[in-house]
Design a protein around this motif. Structure first.
Motif, PDB file in Angstrom:
ATOM      1  N   GLY A   1      -4.494  -0.371 -69.280  1.00 34.36           N
ATOM      2  CA  GLY A   1      -3.602   0.773 -69.167  1.00 34.36           C
ATOM      3  C   GLY A   1      -4.281   2.097 -69.448  1.00 34.36           C
ATOM      4  O   GLY A   1      -3.681   3.155 -69.280  1.00 34.36           O
ATOM      5  N   ARG A   2      -5.550   2.056 -69.845  1.00 30.64           N
ATOM      6  CA  ARG A   2      -6.257   3.306 -70.170  1.00 30.64           C
ATOM      7  C   ARG A   2      -6.850   3.973 -68.942  1.00 30.64           C
ATOM      8  O   ARG A   2      -7.278   5.127 -69.008  1.00 30.64           O
ATOM      9  CB  ARG A   2      -7.364   3.032 -71.194  1.00 30.64           C
ATOM     10  N   GLN A   3      -6.902   3.268 -67.820  1.00 34.56           N
ATOM     11  CA  GLN A   3      -7.488   3.832 -66.615  1.00 34.56           C
ATOM     12  C   GLN A   3      -6.581   4.926 -66.038  1.00 34.56           C
ATOM     13  O   GLN A   3      -5.367   4.828 -66.072  1.00 34.56           O
ATOM     14  CB  GLN A   3      -7.743   2.750 -65.560  1.00 34.56           C
ATOM     15  N   TYR A   4      -7.211   5.975 -65.528  1.00 36.43           N
ATOM     16  CA  TYR A   4      -6.463   7.098 -64.978  1.00 36.43           C
ATOM     17  C   TYR A   4      -6.019   6.816 -63.553  1.00 36.43           C
ATOM     18  O   TYR A   4      -6.739   6.207 -62.767  1.00 36.43           O
ATOM     19  CB  TYR A   4      -7.291   8.380 -65.018  1.00 36.43           C
ATOM     20  N   MET A   5      -4.817   7.299 -63.238  1.00 34.99           N
ATOM     21  CA  MET A   5      -4.247   7.209 -61.888  1.00 34.99           C
ATOM     22  C   MET A   5      -4.059   8.628 -61.361  1.00 34.99           C
ATOM     23  O   MET A   5      -3.465   9.476 -62.028  1.00 34.99           O
ATOM     24  CB  MET A   5      -2.897   6.493 -61.916  1.00 34.99           C
ATOM     25  N   SER A   6      -4.569   8.885 -60.179  1.00 39.30           N
ATOM     26  CA  SER A   6      -4.419  10.196 -59.554  1.00 39.30           C
ATOM     27  C   SER A   6      -3.395  10.074 -58.445  1.00 39.30           C
ATOM     28  O   SER A   6      -3.646   9.439 -57.419  1.00 39.30           O
ATOM     29  CB  SER A   6      -5.764  10.679 -59.025  1.00 39.30           C
ATOM     30  N   TRP A   7      -2.263  10.705 -58.614  1.00 35.63           N
ATOM     31  CA  TRP A   7      -1.110  10.526 -57.755  1.00 35.63           C
ATOM     32  C   TRP A   7      -0.770  11.833 -57.039  1.00 35.63           C
ATOM     33  O   TRP A   7      -1.236  12.914 -57.410  1.00 35.63           O
ATOM     34  CB  TRP A   7       0.103  10.088 -58.594  1.00 35.63           C
ATOM     35  N   ILE A   8       0.088  11.744 -56.024  1.00 35.86           N
ATOM     36  CA  ILE A   8       0.618  12.923 -55.357  1.00 35.86           C
ATOM     37  C   ILE A   8       1.953  12.563 -54.721  1.00 35.86           C
ATOM     38  O   ILE A   8       2.121  11.466 -54.181  1.00 35.86           O
ATOM     39  CB  ILE A   8      -0.374  13.482 -54.299  1.00 35.86           C
ATOM     40  N   HIS A   9       2.907  13.455 -54.809  1.00 32.40           N
ATOM     41  CA  HIS A   9       4.204  13.274 -54.156  1.00 32.40           C
ATOM     42  C   HIS A   9       4.004  13.336 -52.641  1.00 32.40           C
ATOM     43  O   HIS A   9       3.230  14.149 -52.147  1.00 32.40           O
ATOM     44  CB  HIS A   9       5.151  14.384 -54.616  1.00 32.40           C
ATOM     45  N   ARG A  10       4.697  12.481 -51.925  1.00 34.23           N
ATOM     46  CA  ARG A  10       4.588  12.438 -50.464  1.00 34.23           C
ATOM     47  C   ARG A  10       4.762  13.815 -49.831  1.00 34.23           C
ATOM     48  O   ARG A  10       4.002  14.202 -48.929  1.00 34.23           O
ATOM     49  CB  ARG A  10       5.653  11.488 -49.914  1.00 34.23           C
TER      50      ARG A  10
ATOM     51  N   MET B   1     -10.642  -6.462 -54.672  1.00 37.49           N
ATOM     52  CA  MET B   1      -9.940  -5.191 -54.540  1.00 37.49           C
ATOM     53  C   MET B   1      -9.099  -4.851 -55.770  1.00 37.49           C
ATOM     54  O   MET B   1      -8.599  -3.729 -55.891  1.00 37.49           O
ATOM     55  CB  MET B   1      -9.055  -5.172 -53.297  1.00 37.49           C
ATOM     56  N   ALA B   2      -8.951  -5.774 -56.718  1.00 34.87           N
ATOM     57  CA  ALA B   2      -8.209  -5.464 -57.941  1.00 34.87           C
ATOM     58  C   ALA B   2      -8.848  -4.304 -58.693  1.00 34.87           C
ATOM     59  O   ALA B   2      -8.152  -3.457 -59.265  1.00 34.87           O
ATOM     60  CB  ALA B   2      -8.133  -6.696 -58.843  1.00 34.87           C
ATOM     61  N   GLY B   3     -10.176  -4.244 -58.683  1.00 35.84           N
ATOM     62  CA  GLY B   3     -10.861  -3.166 -59.378  1.00 35.84           C
ATOM     63  C   GLY B   3     -10.566  -1.805 -58.782  1.00 35.84           C
ATOM     64  O   GLY B   3      -9.932  -0.948 -59.425  1.00 35.84           O
ATOM     65  N   PRO B   4     -10.987  -1.541 -57.534  1.00 33.43           N
ATOM     66  CA  PRO B   4     -10.767  -0.219 -56.940  1.00 33.43           C
ATOM     67  C   PRO B   4      -9.304   0.180 -56.835  1.00 33.43           C
ATOM     68  O   PRO B   4      -8.969   1.360 -56.955  1.00 33.43           O
ATOM     69  CB  PRO B   4     -11.397  -0.357 -55.550  1.00 33.43           C
ATOM     70  N   LEU B   5      -8.399  -0.775 -56.616  1.00 35.42           N
ATOM     71  CA  LEU B   5      -7.004  -0.417 -56.395  1.00 35.42           C
ATOM     72  C   LEU B   5      -6.197  -0.282 -57.679  1.00 35.42           C
ATOM     73  O   LEU B   5      -5.266   0.531 -57.743  1.00 35.42           O
ATOM     74  CB  LEU B   5      -6.332  -1.449 -55.492  1.00 35.42           C
ATOM     75  N   LEU B   6      -6.538  -1.053 -58.725  1.00 34.20           N
ATOM     76  CA  LEU B   6      -5.679  -1.079 -59.907  1.00 34.20           C
ATOM     77  C   LEU B   6      -6.398  -0.848 -61.240  1.00 34.20           C
ATOM     78  O   LEU B   6      -5.782  -0.323 -62.172  1.00 34.20           O
ATOM     79  CB  LEU B   6      -4.935  -2.422 -59.977  1.00 34.20           C
TER      80      LEU B   6
ATOM     81  N   LYS C   1      -7.328 -10.003 -61.023  1.00 31.46           N
ATOM     82  CA  LYS C   1      -8.527 -10.389 -60.291  1.00 31.46           C
ATOM     83  C   LYS C   1      -8.334 -11.722 -59.579  1.00 31.46           C
ATOM     84  O   LYS C   1      -8.831 -11.926 -58.467  1.00 31.46           O
ATOM     85  CB  LYS C   1      -9.714 -10.447 -61.247  1.00 31.46           C
ATOM     86  N   LEU C   2      -7.597 -12.649 -60.216  1.00 32.84           N
ATOM     87  CA  LEU C   2      -7.328 -13.930 -59.569  1.00 32.84           C
ATOM     88  C   LEU C   2      -6.418 -13.752 -58.354  1.00 32.84           C
ATOM     89  O   LEU C   2      -6.589 -14.416 -57.330  1.00 32.84           O
ATOM     90  CB  LEU C   2      -6.689 -14.899 -60.561  1.00 32.84           C
TER      91      LEU C   2
ATOM     92  N   TYR D   1     -15.045   8.173 -55.100  1.00 37.31           N
ATOM     93  CA  TYR D   1     -15.664   8.466 -56.389  1.00 37.31           C
ATOM     94  C   TYR D   1     -15.944   7.228 -57.235  1.00 37.31           C
ATOM     95  O   TYR D   1     -16.639   7.329 -58.256  1.00 37.31           O
ATOM     96  CB  TYR D   1     -14.772   9.429 -57.181  1.00 37.31           C
ATOM     97  N   GLY D   2     -15.405   6.082 -56.842  1.00 34.10           N
ATOM     98  CA  GLY D   2     -15.635   4.874 -57.620  1.00 34.10           C
ATOM     99  C   GLY D   2     -14.955   4.935 -58.981  1.00 34.10           C
ATOM    100  O   GLY D   2     -14.029   5.715 -59.211  1.00 34.10           O
ATOM    101  N   ASP D   3     -15.425   4.097 -59.915  1.00 39.58           N
ATOM    102  CA  ASP D   3     -14.862   4.038 -61.264  1.00 39.58           C
ATOM    103  C   ASP D   3     -15.502   5.139 -62.102  1.00 39.58           C
ATOM    104  O   ASP D   3     -16.670   5.060 -62.481  1.00 39.58           O
ATOM    105  CB  ASP D   3     -15.138   2.669 -61.875  1.00 39.58           C
ATOM    106  N   ALA D   4     -14.727   6.194 -62.395  1.00 37.90           N
ATOM    107  CA  ALA D   4     -15.275   7.388 -63.062  1.00 37.90           C
ATOM    108  C   ALA D   4     -14.909   7.489 -64.530  1.00 37.90           C
ATOM    109  O   ALA D   4     -15.221   8.501 -65.174  1.00 37.90           O
ATOM    110  CB  ALA D   4     -14.809   8.638 -62.326  1.00 37.90           C
TER     111      ALA D   4
END
Length: 321
Positions: free
Chosen positions: A209-218, A279-284, A273-274, A135-138
């Motif tokens: 810190g405003r970016q949303y994280m979509s998580w799931i328990h293992r 990958m800092a963008g998509p991952l974090l 980013k440094l 979905y990229g950066d939504a």
């Protein structure tokens, strides 16, 4: 193997073929399916068969996009599960690494699709585990399975990967695309990397810190895969995320509260980013407020809906009285 037939559920046990079973999610899923009495065949690149308990069989393969000798040895199966792919966070995304990330997903998927096409009878289901990176950066938008794909490298990678898997679709084979979010496990993955600094009181949000994280328990991820396998009506994309995504700041505060440690040390976007490059963008730093609309509509019940309960279960920290 017993053939799958229409009805409220599939007969048990099933013969299930799993590629990518050596990762932490693959190991957890394999253990659950074995406990349920399914006959399992695992494809691995490792030399020689691992010592595994019955009814698990291990076959060596070197997927190059075509059928290998393993296909004749394997015989027909009821379900194929594809968890193949080098870790997205294994190393910086150089041009060569991007190629490895792509080929480590596309070639195994092509081999499994070729197997599905030539097997008699063909498998009734191919489960392809991809990622919500599709979905990229939504931003703050609520994202369900009908949302369009993004335009960054990871989004295109997932789209290409899923496109290969969908080639197995036909009158006899359904394809389920499992778009996985951040799977929480204290021993591996993102949470395992967060725990040491948070336990030292050095944790905090990434970037704004405003970016949303979509998580799931293992355990919910494993249960969702099991539900998808045993539900004859499933096909197409399913988001493997808890129903309650949180902002990165909320995640940091909750983890700090669970561990009884402060969690206010931010990591600036420039530093990320440094350190990590592209990958800092998509991952974090990207915001993905993803919800499992189709799983909820289909009746799947998440055990861990709220983040704090999930983190306390995984870390062994009970709720204060």
């Amino acid at each position: 193997p017993r053939s799958l037939v229409p009805g409220p559920c599939y007969p048990l046990p099933m013969h299930i073929l799993i590629a990518g079973a050596t990762g932490f999610l693959g190991r957890a899923l394999t253990a659950r399916l074995a406990e349920q009495g399914h006959a399992l065949t695992i494809l691995t690149r490792q030399d020689g068969a691992r010592a595994v308990p019955a009814p698990i069989r291990v076959l060596q393969w070197h997927p190059d996009g075509t059928l290998g000798d393993w296909a004749g040895t394997c015989g027909p199966v009821d379900v194929v599960i594809n968890l193949s792919g080098e870790s997205i966070a294994a190393r910086r995304w150089t041009g060569a690494q991007k190629t490895r990330l792509l080929t480590s997903r596309i070639l195994p998927t092509r081999s499994l699709v070729a197997y599905a096409h030539q097997s008699s009878p063909p498998p009734a289901l191919l489960v392809n585990a991809s990622a919500i990176g599709f979905y990229g950066d939504a931003g703050e938008a609520l994202v369900d399975e009908q949302a369009p794909g993004g335009g960054d490298f990871l989004a295109r990678l997932v789209a290409d990967w899923e496109g290969e898997a969908l080639r197995a679709s036909g009158s006899d084979t359904r394809v389920v695309l499992v778009r996985t979010g951040i799977v929480l496990d204290p021993a591996q993955g993102a949470l395992a990397k967060m725990l040491p600094p948070f336990r030292l009181g050095m944790g905090g949000p990434f970037g704004s810190g405003r970016q949303y994280m979509s998580w799931i328990h293992r355990d919910d991820w494993v249960s969702l895969l099991e539900w998808l396998i045993e539900s004859p009506g499933t096909s197409g994309p399913y988001n493997a995320t808890a129903p309650t995504p949180v902002t990165n700041t909320e995640f940091a505060r909750t983890l700090g509260r669970v561990l009884a440690r402060p969690a206010f040390v931010p990591t600036p976007p420039l530093a990320l980013k440094l350190a990590l490059g592209e990958m800092a963008g998509p991952l974090l730093l990207f915001s993905q407020r993803v919800v499992p609309a189709r799983a909820l509509a289909g009746g799947f019940a998440f055990r861990f809906v709220e983040l704090e309960g999930a983190l306390r279960d995984l870390t062994g920290k009970t709720f204060p009285r």
